[in-house]
Scaffold this motif. Structure first.
Motif, PDB file in Angstrom:
ATOM      1  N   ASP A   1       8.404  -0.894   1.264  1.00 55.84           N
ATOM      2  CA  ASP A   1       8.264  -1.363  -0.092  1.00 55.84           C
ATOM      3  C   ASP A   1       9.620  -1.730  -0.680  1.00 55.84           C
ATOM      4  O   ASP A   1      10.656  -1.308  -0.187  1.00 55.84           O
ATOM      5  CB  ASP A   1       7.557  -0.324  -0.965  1.00 55.84           C
ATOM      6  CG  ASP A   1       8.187   1.055  -0.874  1.00 55.84           C
ATOM      7  OD1 ASP A   1       8.375   1.532   0.253  1.00 55.84           O
ATOM      8  OD2 ASP A   1       8.482   1.638  -1.913  1.00 55.84           O
ATOM      9  N   ASP A   2       9.573  -2.515  -1.712  1.00 58.77           N
ATOM     10  CA  ASP A   2      10.766  -2.969  -2.405  1.00 58.77           C
ATOM     11  C   ASP A   2      10.528  -2.803  -3.902  1.00 58.77           C
ATOM     12  O   ASP A   2       9.934  -3.676  -4.537  1.00 58.77           O
ATOM     13  CB  ASP A   2      11.052  -4.433  -2.058  1.00 58.77           C
ATOM     14  CG  ASP A   2      12.347  -4.917  -2.671  1.00 58.77           C
ATOM     15  OD1 ASP A   2      12.932  -4.196  -3.513  1.00 58.77           O
ATOM     16  OD2 ASP A   2      12.777  -6.018  -2.305  1.00 58.77           O
ATOM     17  N   PRO A   3      10.972  -1.669  -4.477  1.00 60.74           N
ATOM     18  CA  PRO A   3      10.753  -1.443  -5.906  1.00 60.74           C
ATOM     19  C   PRO A   3      11.358  -2.524  -6.791  1.00 60.74           C
ATOM     20  O   PRO A   3      10.875  -2.770  -7.888  1.00 60.74           O
ATOM     21  CB  PRO A   3      11.424  -0.094  -6.163  1.00 60.74           C
ATOM     22  CG  PRO A   3      11.481   0.570  -4.833  1.00 60.74           C
ATOM     23  CD  PRO A   3      11.634  -0.549  -3.829  1.00 60.74           C
ATOM     24  N   ALA A   4      12.397  -3.186  -6.294  1.00 59.82           N
ATOM     25  CA  ALA A   4      13.037  -4.221  -7.103  1.00 59.82           C
ATOM     26  C   ALA A   4      12.092  -5.395  -7.341  1.00 59.82           C
ATOM     27  O   ALA A   4      12.141  -6.025  -8.393  1.00 59.82           O
ATOM     28  CB  ALA A   4      14.316  -4.702  -6.417  1.00 59.82           C
ATOM     29  N   THR A   5      11.224  -5.695  -6.397  1.00 62.26           N
ATOM     30  CA  THR A   5      10.326  -6.841  -6.535  1.00 62.26           C
ATOM     31  C   THR A   5       8.887  -6.420  -6.791  1.00 62.26           C
ATOM     32  O   THR A   5       8.051  -7.257  -7.121  1.00 62.26           O
ATOM     33  CB  THR A   5      10.346  -7.705  -5.256  1.00 62.26           C
ATOM     34  OG1 THR A   5       9.823  -6.933  -4.171  1.00 62.26           O
ATOM     35  CG2 THR A   5      11.742  -8.190  -4.930  1.00 62.26           C
ATOM     36  N   GLY A   6       8.582  -5.148  -6.589  1.00 59.70           N
ATOM     37  CA  GLY A   6       7.211  -4.678  -6.749  1.00 59.70           C
ATOM     38  C   GLY A   6       6.355  -4.944  -5.529  1.00 59.70           C
ATOM     39  O   GLY A   6       5.161  -4.718  -5.545  1.00 59.70           O
ATOM     40  N   ALA A   7       6.976  -5.425  -4.466  1.00 55.51           N
ATOM     41  CA  ALA A   7       6.220  -5.706  -3.240  1.00 55.51           C
ATOM     42  C   ALA A   7       5.954  -4.401  -2.495  1.00 55.51           C
ATOM     43  O   ALA A   7       6.829  -3.557  -2.389  1.00 55.51           O
ATOM     44  CB  ALA A   7       6.995  -6.668  -2.352  1.00 55.51           C
ATOM     45  N   PHE A   8       4.750  -4.262  -1.990  1.00 54.81           N
ATOM     46  CA  PHE A   8       4.354  -3.063  -1.264  1.00 54.81           C
ATOM     47  C   PHE A   8       3.550  -3.482  -0.047  1.00 54.81           C
ATOM     48  O   PHE A   8       2.669  -4.329  -0.134  1.00 54.81           O
ATOM     49  CB  PHE A   8       3.502  -2.167  -2.163  1.00 54.81           C
ATOM     50  CG  PHE A   8       2.884  -0.997  -1.459  1.00 54.81           C
ATOM     51  CD1 PHE A   8       3.632   0.138  -1.230  1.00 54.81           C
ATOM     52  CD2 PHE A   8       1.580  -1.037  -1.020  1.00 54.81           C
ATOM     53  CE1 PHE A   8       3.067   1.230  -0.573  1.00 54.81           C
ATOM     54  CE2 PHE A   8       1.012   0.040  -0.366  1.00 54.81           C
ATOM     55  CZ  PHE A   8       1.766   1.177  -0.145  1.00 54.81           C
ATOM     56  N   SER A   9       3.862  -2.896   1.086  1.00 47.50           N
ATOM     57  CA  SER A   9       3.119  -3.174   2.305  1.00 47.50           C
ATOM     58  C   SER A   9       2.952  -1.863   3.047  1.00 47.50           C
ATOM     59  O   SER A   9       3.894  -1.078   3.144  1.00 47.50           O
ATOM     60  CB  SER A   9       3.886  -4.184   3.163  1.00 47.50           C
ATOM     61  OG  SER A   9       3.168  -4.483   4.323  1.00 47.50           O
ATOM     62  N   CYS A  10       1.763  -1.613   3.549  1.00 43.67           N
ATOM     63  CA  CYS A  10       1.490  -0.354   4.235  1.00 43.67           C
ATOM     64  C   CYS A  10       0.653  -0.620   5.472  1.00 43.67           C
ATOM     65  O   CYS A  10      -0.285  -1.410   5.442  1.00 43.67           O
ATOM     66  CB  CYS A  10       0.758   0.600   3.308  1.00 43.67           C
ATOM     67  SG  CYS A  10       0.424   2.208   4.040  1.00 43.67           S
ATOM     68  N   TRP A  11       1.003   0.035   6.565  1.00 43.07           N
ATOM     69  CA  TRP A  11       0.222  -0.014   7.793  1.00 43.07           C
ATOM     70  C   TRP A  11      -0.416   1.350   7.978  1.00 43.07           C
ATOM     71  O   TRP A  11       0.269   2.374   7.985  1.00 43.07           O
ATOM     72  CB  TRP A  11       1.104  -0.323   8.996  1.00 43.07           C
ATOM     73  CG  TRP A  11       1.522  -1.748   9.082  1.00 43.07           C
ATOM     74  CD1 TRP A  11       0.920  -2.739   9.786  1.00 43.07           C
ATOM     75  CD2 TRP A  11       2.637  -2.350   8.420  1.00 43.07           C
ATOM     76  NE1 TRP A  11       1.590  -3.920   9.613  1.00 43.07           N
ATOM     77  CE2 TRP A  11       2.642  -3.706   8.784  1.00 43.07           C
ATOM     78  CE3 TRP A  11       3.628  -1.883   7.561  1.00 43.07           C
ATOM     79  CZ2 TRP A  11       3.603  -4.608   8.319  1.00 43.07           C
ATOM     80  CZ3 TRP A  11       4.575  -2.768   7.103  1.00 43.07           C
ATOM     81  CH2 TRP A  11       4.559  -4.116   7.474  1.00 43.07           C
ATOM     82  N   LEU A  12      -1.723   1.402   8.142  1.00 44.46           N
ATOM     83  CA  LEU A  12      -2.454   2.629   8.412  1.00 44.46           C
ATOM     84  C   LEU A  12      -2.790   2.615   9.882  1.00 44.46           C
ATOM     85  O   LEU A  12      -3.378   1.662  10.377  1.00 44.46           O
ATOM     86  CB  LEU A  12      -3.735   2.671   7.564  1.00 44.46           C
ATOM     87  CG  LEU A  12      -3.547   2.340   6.090  1.00 44.46           C
ATOM     88  CD1 LEU A  12      -4.883   2.316   5.383  1.00 44.46           C
ATOM     89  CD2 LEU A  12      -2.590   3.308   5.433  1.00 44.46           C
ATOM     90  N   CYS A  13      -2.393   3.668  10.603  1.00 35.31           N
ATOM     91  CA  CYS A  13      -2.485   3.636  12.064  1.00 35.31           C
ATOM     92  C   CYS A  13      -3.210   4.854  12.612  1.00 35.31           C
ATOM     93  O   CYS A  13      -3.104   5.948  12.067  1.00 35.31           O
ATOM     94  CB  CYS A  13      -1.083   3.618  12.675  1.00 35.31           C
ATOM     95  SG  CYS A  13       0.009   2.341  12.033  1.00 35.31           S
ATOM     96  N   VAL A  14      -3.877   4.658  13.747  1.00 39.49           N
ATOM     97  CA  VAL A  14      -4.488   5.757  14.500  1.00 39.49           C
ATOM     98  C   VAL A  14      -4.316   5.420  15.984  1.00 39.49           C
ATOM     99  O   VAL A  14      -4.469   4.271  16.388  1.00 39.49           O
ATOM    100  CB  VAL A  14      -5.980   5.943  14.129  1.00 39.49           C
ATOM    101  CG1 VAL A  14      -6.823   4.768  14.537  1.00 39.49           C
ATOM    102  CG2 VAL A  14      -6.529   7.234  14.717  1.00 39.49           C
ATOM    103  N   PRO A  15      -3.945   6.410  16.801  1.00 38.78           N
ATOM    104  CA  PRO A  15      -3.826   6.153  18.251  1.00 38.78           C
ATOM    105  C   PRO A  15      -5.172   5.750  18.831  1.00 38.78           C
ATOM    106  O   PRO A  15      -6.207   6.271  18.454  1.00 38.78           O
ATOM    107  CB  PRO A  15      -3.367   7.506  18.822  1.00 38.78           C
ATOM    108  CG  PRO A  15      -2.736   8.207  17.662  1.00 38.78           C
ATOM    109  CD  PRO A  15      -3.525   7.758  16.456  1.00 38.78           C
ATOM    110  N   VAL A  16      -5.170   4.809  19.788  1.00 38.15           N
ATOM    111  CA  VAL A  16      -6.422   4.355  20.392  1.00 38.15           C
ATOM    112  C   VAL A  16      -6.701   5.017  21.722  1.00 38.15           C
ATOM    113  O   VAL A  16      -7.785   4.891  22.271  1.00 38.15           O
ATOM    114  CB  VAL A  16      -6.467   2.819  20.534  1.00 38.15           C
ATOM    115  CG1 VAL A  16      -6.440   2.171  19.176  1.00 38.15           C
ATOM    116  CG2 VAL A  16      -5.341   2.320  21.407  1.00 38.15           C
ATOM    117  N   ALA A  17      -5.747   5.730  22.277  1.00 36.99           N
ATOM    118  CA  ALA A  17      -5.958   6.490  23.531  1.00 36.99           C
ATOM    119  C   ALA A  17      -5.952   7.972  23.160  1.00 36.99           C
ATOM    120  O   ALA A  17      -5.324   8.367  22.199  1.00 36.99           O
ATOM    121  CB  ALA A  17      -4.871   6.176  24.540  1.00 36.99           C
TER     122      ALA A  17
END
Length: 75
Positions: free
Chosen positions: A56-72
């Motif tokens: 994330d970048d608080p200066a621009t308000g941009a937020f990105s999140c990856w939610l992950c789970v192992p597949v094996a």
């Protein structure tokens, strides 16, 4: 806040990405959608660790999140 740094073993991950502004309730909805998707593909049994990675970048308000789970299966 206690911060820990860990090195994890190499693993294959399934993930769902969410982007948007700060302060929206969308992350909870994204977790629900993602875990439903994982469950429909047998990725929640046996119980597995899940990971949330945010950039994330608080200066621009941009937020990105990856939610992950192992597949094996985890050891």
């Amino acid at each position: 806040m206690k911060i820990e740094t860990k090195t994890l073993p190499a693993m294959r991950l399934a993930y769902m990405r969410r982007t948007g502004p700060y302060g929206t309730p969308g992350i909870a909805h994204t977790w629900e959608r993602f875990m439903g998707w994982c469950a429909s593909r047998g990725l929640t049994q046996p119980r597995r660790d899940t990971y949330g990675l945010s950039l994330d970048d608080p200066a621009t308000g941009a937020f990105s999140c990856w939610l992950c789970v192992p597949v094996a299966a985890q050891a």
